[in-house]
Design an enzyme around this catalytic site. Structure first.
Site, PDB file in Angstrom:
ATOM      1  N   GLY A   1      -0.300   8.187   1.268  1.00  0.00           N
ATOM      2  CA  GLY A   1      -1.065   7.865   2.554  1.00  0.00           C
ATOM      3  C   GLY A   1      -0.035   7.017   3.567  1.00  0.00           C
ATOM      4  N   ILE A   2      -0.028   6.846   4.809  1.00  0.00           N
ATOM      5  CA  ILE A   2       1.225   6.275   5.306  1.00  0.00           C
ATOM      6  C   ILE A   2       2.215   5.498   4.723  1.00  0.00           C
ATOM      7  CG2 ILE A   2       1.286   5.077   7.621  1.00  0.00           C
ATOM      8  CD1 ILE A   2      -1.431   6.170   8.550  1.00  0.00           C
ATOM      9  N   GLY A   3       1.633   4.335   4.131  1.00  0.00           N
ATOM     10  CA  GLY A   3       2.502   3.668   2.853  1.00  0.00           C
ATOM     11  C   GLY A   3       3.686   4.456   2.189  1.00  0.00           C
TER      12      GLY A   3
ATOM     13  N   SER B   1      -3.882  -0.537  14.410  1.00  0.00           N
ATOM     14  CA  SER B   1      -4.427   0.772  14.704  1.00  0.00           C
ATOM     15  C   SER B   1      -4.671   0.631  16.608  1.00  0.00           C
ATOM     16  CB  SER B   1      -5.839   0.743  14.445  1.00  0.00           C
ATOM     17  OG  SER B   1      -6.443   1.323  14.995  1.00  0.00           O
TER      18      SER B   1
ATOM     19  N   TYR C   1     -13.566  -3.725  10.909  1.00  0.00           N
ATOM     20  CA  TYR C   1     -11.973  -2.922  11.138  1.00  0.00           C
ATOM     21  C   TYR C   1     -11.267  -3.479  12.434  1.00  0.00           C
ATOM     22  CZ  TYR C   1      -8.386   0.489  11.349  1.00  0.00           C
ATOM     23  OH  TYR C   1      -7.161   0.791  10.727  1.00  0.00           O
TER      24      TYR C   1
ATOM     25  N   GLY D   1       0.815  -1.513   0.396  1.00  0.00           N
ATOM     26  CA  GLY D   1       0.298   0.093   0.124  1.00  0.00           C
ATOM     27  C   GLY D   1       0.897   1.296   0.051  1.00  0.00           C
ATOM     28  N   ALA D   2       1.831   1.523  -0.901  1.00  0.00           N
ATOM     29  CA  ALA D   2       2.996   1.926  -0.658  1.00  0.00           C
ATOM     30  C   ALA D   2       3.004   3.209  -1.893  1.00  0.00           C
ATOM     31  CB  ALA D   2       4.040   1.911  -0.386  1.00  0.00           C
ATOM     32  N   ASN D   3       1.055   3.436  -2.195  1.00  0.00           N
ATOM     33  CA  ASN D   3       0.910   4.012  -3.217  1.00  0.00           C
ATOM     34  C   ASN D   3       0.537   5.697  -3.236  1.00  0.00           C
ATOM     35  OD1 ASN D   3      -1.448   2.243  -2.973  1.00  0.00           O
ATOM     36  ND2 ASN D   3      -2.757   3.991  -4.089  1.00  0.00           N
TER      37      ASN D   3
HETATM   38  N1  LIG Z   1      -5.183   7.015   9.127  1.00  0.00           N
HETATM   39  C1  LIG Z   1      -5.366   6.686  10.139  1.00  0.00           C
HETATM   40  O1  LIG Z   1      -5.085   7.190  11.031  1.00  0.00           O
HETATM   41  C2  LIG Z   1      -5.561   4.964  10.897  1.00  0.00           C
HETATM   42  C3  LIG Z   1      -5.023   4.821  11.556  1.00  0.00           C
HETATM   43  C4  LIG Z   1      -5.002   3.575  12.683  1.00  0.00           C
HETATM   44  C5  LIG Z   1      -4.414   2.635  10.982  1.00  0.00           C
HETATM   45  N2  LIG Z   1      -4.596   2.904  10.164  1.00  0.00           N
HETATM   46  C6  LIG Z   1      -3.614   2.313   9.388  1.00  0.00           C
HETATM   47  O2  LIG Z   1      -2.005   2.746   8.486  1.00  0.00           O
HETATM   48  C7  LIG Z   1      -2.484   1.760   7.863  1.00  0.00           C
HETATM   49  C8  LIG Z   1      -2.430   2.903   6.231  1.00  0.00           C
HETATM   50  O3  LIG Z   1      -3.676   3.040   6.053  1.00  0.00           O
HETATM   51  P1  LIG Z   1      -3.824   4.911   5.525  1.00  0.00           P
HETATM   52  O4  LIG Z   1      -4.671   5.790   6.423  1.00  0.00           O
HETATM   53  O5  LIG Z   1      -2.445   4.933   5.120  1.00  0.00           O
HETATM   54  O6  LIG Z   1      -5.035   4.891   4.393  1.00  0.00           O
HETATM   55  P2  LIG Z   1      -4.498   5.061   2.504  1.00  0.00           P
HETATM   56  O7  LIG Z   1      -4.814   6.380   2.419  1.00  0.00           O
HETATM   57  O8  LIG Z   1      -6.355   4.886   2.214  1.00  0.00           O
HETATM   58  O9  LIG Z   1      -4.078   3.633   2.230  1.00  0.00           O
HETATM   59  C9  LIG Z   1      -4.053   2.096   2.294  1.00  0.00           C
HETATM   60  C10 LIG Z   1      -3.608   1.966   1.332  1.00  0.00           C
HETATM   61  O10 LIG Z   1      -3.523   0.193   1.064  1.00  0.00           O
HETATM   62  C11 LIG Z   1      -3.573   0.037  -0.203  1.00  0.00           C
HETATM   63  N3  LIG Z   1      -4.913  -1.839  -0.311  1.00  0.00           N
HETATM   64  C12 LIG Z   1      -6.205  -1.263   0.587  1.00  0.00           C
HETATM   65  N4  LIG Z   1      -6.509  -2.310  -0.108  1.00  0.00           N
HETATM   66  C13 LIG Z   1      -6.229  -3.440  -0.519  1.00  0.00           C
HETATM   67  C14 LIG Z   1      -5.901  -4.358  -1.177  1.00  0.00           C
HETATM   68  N5  LIG Z   1      -6.776  -5.371  -0.613  1.00  0.00           N
HETATM   69  N6  LIG Z   1      -4.528  -5.036  -1.509  1.00  0.00           N
HETATM   70  C15 LIG Z   1      -3.130  -3.613  -1.429  1.00  0.00           C
HETATM   71  N7  LIG Z   1      -4.076  -3.038  -1.653  1.00  0.00           N
HETATM   72  C16 LIG Z   1      -4.965  -2.107  -0.524  1.00  0.00           C
HETATM   73  C17 LIG Z   1      -4.193   0.634  -0.664  1.00  0.00           C
HETATM   74  O11 LIG Z   1      -4.527   0.738  -2.420  1.00  0.00           O
HETATM   75  P3  LIG Z   1      -5.740   1.615  -2.840  1.00  0.00           P
HETATM   76  O12 LIG Z   1      -4.954   2.712  -2.936  1.00  0.00           O
HETATM   77  O13 LIG Z   1      -5.445   1.195  -4.695  1.00  0.00           O
HETATM   78  O14 LIG Z   1      -6.492   2.132  -2.183  1.00  0.00           O
HETATM   79  C18 LIG Z   1      -3.638   1.677  -0.442  1.00  0.00           C
HETATM   80  O15 LIG Z   1      -2.368   2.178  -0.545  1.00  0.00           O
HETATM   81  C19 LIG Z   1      -3.724   0.379   7.666  1.00  0.00           C
HETATM   82  O16 LIG Z   1      -2.975   0.174   7.659  1.00  0.00           O
HETATM   83  C20 LIG Z   1      -4.785   1.420   7.908  1.00  0.00           C
HETATM   84  O17 LIG Z   1      -5.271   0.232   8.457  1.00  0.00           O
HETATM   85  C21 LIG Z   1      -4.041   4.552   9.716  1.00  0.00           C
END
Ligand SMILES: NC(=O)c1ccc[n+]([C@@H]2O[C@H](COP(=O)([O-])OP(=O)(O)OC[C@H]3O[C@@H](n4cnc5c(N)ncnc54)[C@H](OP(=O)(O)O)[C@@H]3O)[C@@H](O)[C@H]2O)c1
Length: 303
Positions: A20-22, A145, A171, A16-18
């Site tokens: 957000g946090i990735g 999380s 979740y 998920g490096a494309n």
């Molecule tokens: N943001 C927060 O406040 C928060 C809080 C607690 C935990 N987290 C955790 O942090 C991590 C990153 O989340 P984020 O906040 O950066 O969210 P994000 O911006 O929505 O990014 C999520 C990433 O996961 C990818 N992804 C989702 N489903 C997938 C699948 N089936 N196969 C491959 N890739 C997939 C997405 O790809 P697409 O771009 O193609 O959708 C995107 O690259 C997650 O594990 C999330 O649960 C985030």
């Protein structure tokens, strides 16, 4: 944090490096000298990230690999391609995740959160273990999380086919699953004498696509207001959200099973640090979940 060349010569993979946090995790690892493998489900977005990493940090050999965590066939193909190409892997960051999406099932019929967040990463980690085991000091960083505390795994209905669906509970359960599987991985690594360390991170609250409802979540009006207020008042930047993963990936003092998260506002914001887990260790449930994950994915220890 050590200097910029801390990870020179190391190969890392971020799911998920494309965005957000990735994306910020990938940028942070590349800034420390690593060659980054960008593992994403959308090839166009993955290529964009690779171009950006090459422009910002040309020393690394950055590249993309397709990975859809909601399809175990894609996970197996990704791991097979990497095993054919690489002689080792230094850091695996299991970051990708879906958050609060409507009820649905993955290619193999698992509930989305459980299937993609937990089982997809479980299979990927085990499939890549032979590569990790070739690099002394290799690490797996699993992103959970703060909501793992609310997780309540229902082993009789992990796919939510018999009970009324709750997207938030699903979740939270998947994030508890991530934590338990990462702990069980460390226990098994210790028992087998494999010099790979399993660590955990959580980003606190970061204003990413997820935090705005993600691409598949359909927030209600109340949720939209809640998300807007939360993002305006509480959320930190995606780069700060990535900081706990970066510390877990590089902290020389890290011990297997450690959790890293933001150090302020009850773990929601601030600079990263080692964090206390807010639940009592439960190796029995962790071991049970591991065996269930092996059965469901068909991927077994040792890989
Ligand atoms: N943001 C927060 O406040 C928060 C809080 C607690 C935990 N987290 C955790 O942090 C991590 C990153 O989340 P984020 O906040 O950066 O969210 P994000 O911006 O929505 O990014 C999520 C990433 O996961 C990818 N992804 C989702 N489903 C997938 C699948 N089936 N196969 C491959 N890739 C997939 C997405 O790809 P697409 O771009 O193609 O959708 C995107 O690259 C997650 O594990 C999330 O649960 C985030």
């Amino acid at each position: 944090m050590a200097g910029q060349a801390q990870l020179a010569g190391r190969t890392v993979l971020v799911t998920g490096a494309n965005r957000g946090i990735g994306l910020e995790t990938a940028r942070g690892l590349a800034a420390r000298g690593a060659s980054v493998i960008v593992a994403c489900r959308d090839p166009g977005r993955a290529d964009e990230t690779v171009r950006r990493l090459r422009a910002e940090h040309p020393a690394g050999q950055h590249r993309a690999v397709p990975l859809a965590l909601d399809d175990l066939g894609s996970v197996a193909a990704c791991a097979q391609a990497l095993r054919a190409e690489l002689d080792g892997l230094d850091i695996l960051v299991c970051n990708a995740g879906v958050f609060g999406i409507d009820h649905g099932h993955t290619a193999q019929g698992f509930e989305w959160h459980f299937g993609a967040n937990c089982l997809g990463h479980f299979a990927l980690t085990l499939d890549l273990l032979p590569l990790l085991a070739r690099r002394p000091g290799a690490r797996v960083v699993t992103v959970t999380s703060a909501m793992y505390r609310r997780g309540k795994l229902d082993f009789a209905d992990l796919d939510w086919r018999r009970r009324p669906y709750s997207k938030w509970q699903a979740y939270a359960d998947s994030k508890l699953g991530n934590l338990l599987l990462a702990e069980e991985l460390q226990r098994r690594l210790d028992e087998a004498g494999i010099a790979v360390t399993s660590l955990l991170s959580h980003p606190g609250y970061a204003a990413t696509n997820s935090a705005w409802g993600g691409r598949s979540m359909k927030p209600t009006l109340a949720e939209t207001v809640m998300l807007a207020l939360g993002n305006a008042l509480m959320a930190q930047s995606p780069a700060m959200g990535a900081a706990p993963s970066l510390l877990a990936a590089t902290d020389p003092m890290a011990r297997g099973g450690d959790l890293y998260g933001p150090s302020r506002l009850g773990g929601m914001r601030g600079p990263p640090a080692r964090a206390d887990k807010k639940i009592t260790p439960d190796p029995v449930t962790a071991s049970r979940l591991w065996l269930v994950a092996e059965d469901l994915t068909g991927v077994r220890w040792p890989a």
